[in-house]
Design a protein around this motif. Structure first.
Motif, PDB file in Angstrom:
ATOM      1  N   TYR A 129       9.489  26.708  94.790  1.00 26.28           N
ATOM      2  CA  TYR A 129       8.846  25.673  94.646  1.00 26.28           C
ATOM      3  C   TYR A 129       9.398  24.871  96.313  1.00 26.28           C
ATOM      4  N   THR A 130      10.851  25.033  96.545  1.00 31.73           N
ATOM      5  CA  THR A 130      10.826  24.284  97.697  1.00 31.73           C
ATOM      6  C   THR A 130      10.471  24.810  99.403  1.00 31.73           C
ATOM      7  N   LEU A 131       9.845  25.763  98.623  1.00 31.34           N
ATOM      8  CA  LEU A 131       8.414  26.504 100.098  1.00 31.34           C
ATOM      9  C   LEU A 131       7.068  25.926  99.955  1.00 31.34           C
ATOM     10  N   THR A 132       6.830  24.962  99.271  1.00 35.40           N
ATOM     11  CA  THR A 132       5.507  24.897  98.482  1.00 35.40           C
ATOM     12  C   THR A 132       6.215  23.219  99.346  1.00 35.40           C
ATOM     13  N   TYR A 133       7.103  22.836  99.128  1.00 35.89           N
ATOM     14  CA  TYR A 133       7.579  21.006  99.513  1.00 35.89           C
ATOM     15  C   TYR A 133       7.812  21.456 100.319  1.00 35.89           C
ATOM     16  N   ASN A 134       8.194  21.925 101.194  1.00 33.81           N
ATOM     17  CA  ASN A 134       8.560  22.641 103.332  1.00 33.81           C
ATOM     18  C   ASN A 134       6.605  22.701 103.019  1.00 33.81           C
ATOM     19  N   GLY A 135       6.182  22.469 103.330  1.00 34.67           N
ATOM     20  CA  GLY A 135       4.735  22.986 103.451  1.00 34.67           C
ATOM     21  C   GLY A 135       3.545  22.040 103.706  1.00 34.67           C
TER      22      GLY A 135
ATOM     23  N   THR B 178      17.823  13.689  86.339  1.00 35.31           N
ATOM     24  CA  THR B 178      16.168  14.310  85.961  1.00 35.31           C
ATOM     25  C   THR B 178      16.549  15.242  84.821  1.00 35.31           C
ATOM     26  N   ASP B 179      14.958  15.502  83.909  1.00 36.11           N
ATOM     27  CA  ASP B 179      15.608  16.514  83.039  1.00 36.11           C
ATOM     28  C   ASP B 179      14.349  17.372  83.726  1.00 36.11           C
ATOM     29  N   SER B 180      15.239  19.032  82.348  1.00 33.89           N
ATOM     30  CA  SER B 180      13.835  20.107  83.171  1.00 33.89           C
ATOM     31  C   SER B 180      12.489  19.898  82.898  1.00 33.89           C
ATOM     32  N   SER B 181      12.082  19.701  81.487  1.00 35.31           N
ATOM     33  CA  SER B 181      10.268  19.366  81.518  1.00 35.31           C
ATOM     34  C   SER B 181      10.035  18.469  83.340  1.00 35.31           C
ATOM     35  N   THR B 182      10.688  17.414  83.610  1.00 29.80           N
ATOM     36  CA  THR B 182      10.257  16.632  84.165  1.00 29.80           C
ATOM     37  C   THR B 182      10.076  17.154  85.665  1.00 29.80           C
TER      38      THR B 182
ATOM     39  N   MET C  15       6.590  20.168  89.370  1.00 29.68           N
ATOM     40  CA  MET C  15       6.442  21.425  89.990  1.00 29.68           C
ATOM     41  C   MET C  15       5.154  22.129  89.823  1.00 29.68           C
ATOM     42  N   HIS C  16       4.971  21.952  88.542  1.00 29.51           N
ATOM     43  CA  HIS C  16       3.280  22.287  88.005  1.00 29.51           C
ATOM     44  C   HIS C  16       2.188  21.679  88.322  1.00 29.51           C
ATOM     45  N   SER C  17       2.079  20.231  88.876  1.00 27.86           N
ATOM     46  CA  SER C  17       0.798  19.434  88.610  1.00 27.86           C
ATOM     47  C   SER C  17       0.122  19.502  89.996  1.00 27.86           C
ATOM     48  N   ASP C  18      -0.997  19.168  89.948  1.00 28.43           N
ATOM     49  CA  ASP C  18      -1.669  19.613  91.131  1.00 28.43           C
ATOM     50  C   ASP C  18      -1.437  18.284  92.783  1.00 28.43           C
ATOM     51  N   GLN C  19      -0.620  16.714  91.588  1.00 23.92           N
ATOM     52  CA  GLN C  19      -0.636  15.861  92.605  1.00 23.92           C
ATOM     53  C   GLN C  19       1.039  15.902  91.962  1.00 23.92           C
ATOM     54  N   PRO C  20       1.986  16.794  92.466  1.00 28.05           N
ATOM     55  CA  PRO C  20       3.622  16.101  92.508  1.00 28.05           C
ATOM     56  C   PRO C  20       4.023  14.897  93.363  1.00 28.05           C
TER      57      PRO C  20
END
Length: 164
Positions: A46-52, A109-113, A118-123
């Protein structure tokens, strides 16, 4: 003999290339559960997505940690997974399953958050909602960290007041 050496060499090389791009992933704690390892690798991807998208996020969100280290504590039924994150120019340059020795802030935080963000369309909105409901907390670890966290919290508060 030489053929098997090359087969092993190619296999080892393929594993290293698939696991170590962009600063690598270091796992210091060998006692991680399979769920924690899976989450860790998903977060690293997900960091690749974040960096983008980092350059598109508001500067008051990414700017305070632009060239800093942060520890992320992810609570799960298996315990607490500590992840050290190093930012440079507002992007994640290192992401390891070991804590940083002098982080400017600690995010808990917790793993579910983590998975919901990560899976949100609007992170960013999912992160804001988690901040509002208390499933994500950010704590400055020194004076500069406290000031920068305060800036982020103030910015999120302004967004909430304005209804944005």
């Amino acid at each position: 003999m030489i053929r098997s050496f090359w087969a092993v060499f190619c296999l080892l090389f393929a594993v290293l290339v698939s696991v170590v791009p962009a600063g690598g992933l270091v796992i210091e704690n060998a006692d991680l559960s399979q769920a924690e390892v899976n989450l860790l690798f998903a977060m690293r991807e997900y960091t690749l997505t974040y960096n983008g998208y980092a350059d598109r996020l508001p500067g008051w969100v990414t700017g305070p940690f632009a060239n800093e280290e942060v520890n992320l504590h992810v609570n799960s039924p298996d315990g607490v997974l500590v992840i050290g994150i190093t930012f440079h120019d507002r992007k994640v340059v290192q992401f390891d399953a070991k804590s940083r020795s002098n982080p400017i802030a600690t995010v808990t935080t917790d793993s579910s958050t983590v998975e919901s963000v990560m899976h949100s369309d609007q992170p960013f909105d999912a992160f804001r909602a988690a901040m509002r409901n208390g499933t994500v907390t950010i704590e400055g670890n020194n004076l500069v960290g406290k000031l920068r966290v305060g800036m982020i919290l103030f910015g999120l508060w302004v967004l909430d007041v304005l209804g944005l």
